[in-house]
Design an enzyme around this catalytic site. Structure first.
Site, short mmCIF file in Angstrom:
data_model
loop_
_atom_site.label_atom_id
_atom_site.label_comp_id
_atom_site.label_asym_id
_atom_site.label_seq_id
_atom_site.Cartn_x
_atom_site.Cartn_y
_atom_site.Cartn_z
N ASP A 41 -35.16 -31.36 -70.80
CA ASP A 41 -35.87 -31.69 -69.56
C ASP A 41 -37.38 -31.76 -69.75
O ASP A 41 -38.15 -31.46 -68.84
CB ASP A 41 -35.57 -30.66 -68.45
CG ASP A 41 -34.08 -30.51 -68.23
OD1 ASP A 41 -33.42 -31.56 -68.17
OD2 ASP A 41 -33.61 -29.38 -68.13
N LYS A 63 -38.28 -36.78 -71.43
CA LYS A 63 -37.98 -37.82 -72.43
C LYS A 63 -37.83 -39.19 -71.80
O LYS A 63 -38.19 -40.19 -72.39
CB LYS A 63 -36.66 -37.50 -73.15
CG LYS A 63 -36.76 -36.41 -74.17
CD LYS A 63 -35.42 -36.19 -74.81
CE LYS A 63 -34.39 -35.65 -73.86
NZ LYS A 63 -34.45 -34.21 -73.62
N GLY A 64 -37.27 -39.20 -70.59
CA GLY A 64 -37.03 -40.48 -69.92
C GLY A 64 -38.29 -41.30 -69.83
O GLY A 64 -38.29 -42.50 -70.13
N GLY A 111 -30.02 -35.51 -68.49
CA GLY A 111 -30.54 -36.04 -67.23
C GLY A 111 -31.96 -36.54 -67.44
O GLY A 111 -32.85 -35.77 -67.73
N HIS A 112 -32.13 -37.84 -67.36
CA HIS A 112 -33.47 -38.41 -67.49
C HIS A 112 -33.87 -39.00 -66.15
O HIS A 112 -33.11 -39.76 -65.57
CB HIS A 112 -33.49 -39.59 -68.46
CG HIS A 112 -33.08 -39.24 -69.84
ND1 HIS A 112 -33.58 -38.15 -70.51
CD2 HIS A 112 -32.24 -39.84 -70.70
CE1 HIS A 112 -33.06 -38.11 -71.71
NE2 HIS A 112 -32.23 -39.12 -71.86
N GLN A 114 -30.66 -33.67 -75.51
CA GLN A 114 -31.09 -32.33 -75.13
C GLN A 114 -32.25 -31.88 -76.02
O GLN A 114 -32.69 -32.61 -76.89
CB GLN A 114 -29.93 -31.32 -75.22
CG GLN A 114 -28.98 -31.39 -74.05
CD GLN A 114 -27.98 -32.51 -74.15
OE1 GLN A 114 -27.63 -32.95 -75.24
NE2 GLN A 114 -27.51 -33.00 -73.01
N GLY A 167 -28.50 -30.30 -60.40
CA GLY A 167 -29.16 -29.90 -59.15
C GLY A 167 -29.57 -28.44 -59.15
O GLY A 167 -30.04 -27.92 -58.14
N ARG A 168 -29.37 -27.75 -60.30
CA ARG A 168 -29.75 -26.33 -60.36
C ARG A 168 -31.26 -26.19 -60.51
O ARG A 168 -31.89 -27.00 -61.19
CB ARG A 168 -29.11 -25.66 -61.59
CG ARG A 168 -27.62 -25.49 -61.49
CD ARG A 168 -27.08 -24.79 -62.72
NE ARG A 168 -27.07 -25.66 -63.89
CZ ARG A 168 -26.55 -25.32 -65.06
NH1 ARG A 168 -26.05 -24.13 -65.24
NH2 ARG A 168 -26.56 -26.17 -66.07
P1 IMP Z 1 -23.31 -28.16 -71.90
O1 IMP Z 1 -24.16 -29.10 -72.68
O2 IMP Z 1 -22.85 -28.71 -70.59
O3 IMP Z 1 -22.17 -27.60 -72.72
O4 IMP Z 1 -24.21 -26.88 -71.52
C1 IMP Z 1 -24.69 -25.98 -72.51
C2 IMP Z 1 -26.11 -25.52 -72.19
O5 IMP Z 1 -27.00 -26.62 -72.38
C3 IMP Z 1 -26.31 -25.05 -70.75
O6 IMP Z 1 -27.27 -23.99 -70.76
C4 IMP Z 1 -26.90 -26.27 -70.06
O7 IMP Z 1 -27.67 -25.93 -68.93
C5 IMP Z 1 -27.76 -26.83 -71.18
N1 IMP Z 1 -28.01 -28.26 -71.06
C6 IMP Z 1 -27.18 -29.28 -71.36
N2 IMP Z 1 -27.78 -30.46 -71.14
C7 IMP Z 1 -29.03 -30.20 -70.74
C8 IMP Z 1 -30.14 -31.02 -70.41
O8 IMP Z 1 -30.13 -32.26 -70.43
N3 IMP Z 1 -31.28 -30.35 -70.06
C9 IMP Z 1 -31.35 -29.00 -70.04
N4 IMP Z 1 -30.34 -28.20 -70.33
C10 IMP Z 1 -29.18 -28.78 -70.69
#
Ligand code: IMP
Length: 427
Positions: free
Chosen positions: A13, A16-17, A40-41, A223, A301-302
């Protein structure tokens, strides 16, 4: 043959987008090499805001070919809803290429992600619940379903059957859930086959030929470095390799081809999900960063956990990725603080530590050692060059650069496409 890797230097986060989109106009191919729709970008083009999860951000740049590499895991339902959402807004998505070797996130992978997280209770990873971990687990266990399997019904049925044999035992006997029927999954997956066909390609060949022809290829990590399965804060990580080496395996391009590795670095730190985070703030400063920075997950959305900049992490990212440049994002969010704390080292059990501890226990005990840098109050969103920034903002950037070990070649001063100061060219 410029081959650039662009990846998050922190916990994801980082913005990067914006960076991929900025480069998108001058690159020929933008390639996702790992992760899936857990990413999420947010990309802002003019007055339009786009939220992308699975598709490479380059899809918004006409003239650029977006590629989903073999290292990505693809949920076809998400893929098609993202594509149709873009089509409805007039974006041409017809150039998209998807590797036949990319693995499919099946409905049972999503179910397993959710039930295991629920079962873990307080010890949960805080995954995005998109089936990412279980799909990579199936890949490594050699029971995964690949895009190419959708074109051989008998192979697909055998593979789904084999995967469900074990999973249904687990779901029914251990997690008290209903069994999932093979024919239902096979039917759903086959339903995507013809729609997917125009996009499926030998992306390894395409990308290597593109590099031989001196095309510009941009590899985009989904990520951040600290979420890497090998180099991140395991087990609070994602199940793939966003670090630079992942670009080679996840796209089928040799390391000798990579010419530049750019780390996206937020001017402060955020994290989603569980796991250690030494500079995390629980006070009004953390709340202010969250509010001003709009720190809410694009995918889930967290609310994101927020904290001050951590130079120990930035140095680590420089090392494990071999970073050649940083793209510093969201500097404007820090406007208005009289003094800005920056974490320069950790204190672990009474000792000062300059580098990221390799022991997870030590990292959990790490307390930030802060240096205070003077802040600025002037609006910086209109700054076009480094010299337009207030002196204290310049000094903040220079201090971060020195502590982090690679030049800061671009600075984001606002969410819009044009709100970027470019110091060194990436090409
Ligand atoms: P997973 O990738 O859904 O298995 O989640 C594993 C961990 O990576 C969790 O703590 C997620 O919140 C985090 N995570 C996965 N994708 C992202 C992202 O794009 N941005 C930030 N955290 C991410």
């Amino acid at each position: 043959m410029p081959a650039l890797v662009l990846l998050g230097a922190q916990w994801g986060d980082e913005g990067k987008g914006k960076a991929t989109d900025l480069l998108g106009g001058s690159v020929d191919y933008v390639v996702r090499y790992q992760g899936g729709n857990n990413a999420g970008h947010t990309v802002v083009v003019g007055d339009q805001k786009y939220a992308l999860h699975l598709l490479p951000s380059g899809i918004l740049s006409p003239g650029c070919t977006p590629v989903i590499g073999n290292g990505v895991v693809v949920d076809p339902s998400v893929l098609f809803s993202e594509l149709s959402g873009l089509n409805e807004r007039g974006v041409d998505t017809s150039k998209l290429l998807i590797s036949g070797n990319a693995h499919i996130i099946t409905p049972y992978n999503v179910t397993v992600d959710k039930v295991t997280e629920r079962f873990l209770g307080k010890r949960k990873i805080g995954t995005t619940g998109r089936g990412i971990g279980p799909t990579y687990a199936d890949k490594i266990n050699r029971v995964g379903i690949r895009v190419q399997d959708l074109y051989d019904e008998s192979i697909l049925t055998q593979k789904v059957e084999a995967a469900l044999d074990v999973k249904n035992q687990m779901l029914t006997k251990f997690y008290n859930r209903r069994a999932i029927a093979t024919d239902q999954v096979v039917g759903e997956l086959l339903g995507y086959a013809e729609k997917l066909r125009p996009y499926v390609a030998d992306t390894v060949l395409v990308l290597n030929q593109a590099l031989e022809q001196d095309k510009v290829v941009l590899f985009e990590g989904g990520q951040g470095t600290l979420l890497d399965i090998d180099h991140g804060t395991y087990p609070f990580v994602t199940s793939s390799n966003p670090t630079a080496g992942g670009a080679c395996t996840g796209a089928g391009v040799g390391p000798t081809k990579i010419t530049r590795v750019i780390g996206i670095l937020k001017a402060y730190t955020t994290r989603v999900g569980a796991g250690p985070f030494p500079t995390e703030l629980f006070d009004e400063d953390g709340e202010a960063l969250r509010r001003i920075g709009g720190e809410r997950g694009v995918t889930t959305g967290r609310d994101r956990r927020c904290g001050w900049f951590d130079a120990v992490i930035a140095r680590y990212a420089t090392r494990v990725n071999g970073l050649t440049d940083f793209f510093l994002t969201k500097l404007d969010v820090l406007t208005g603080w009289e003094q800005i704390p920056v974490c320069v080292a950790y204190e672990i059990d009474g000792k000062r530590v300059e580098e990221l501890p390799y022991s997870q226990t030590d990292f959990h005990h790490a307390k930030p050692v802060y240096e205070m840098l003077p802040g600025w109050s002037e609006d910086i969103t209109g700054a076009k060059s480094f010299s337009d920034l207030p002196k204290n903002a310049q000094a903040y950037v220079k201090a971060l650069e020195e502590m982090s070990g690679a030049p800061i070649s671009a600075i984001g001063v606002g969410p819009g496409r044009e709100e970027t100061i470019q110091i060194n060219s990436f090409l």
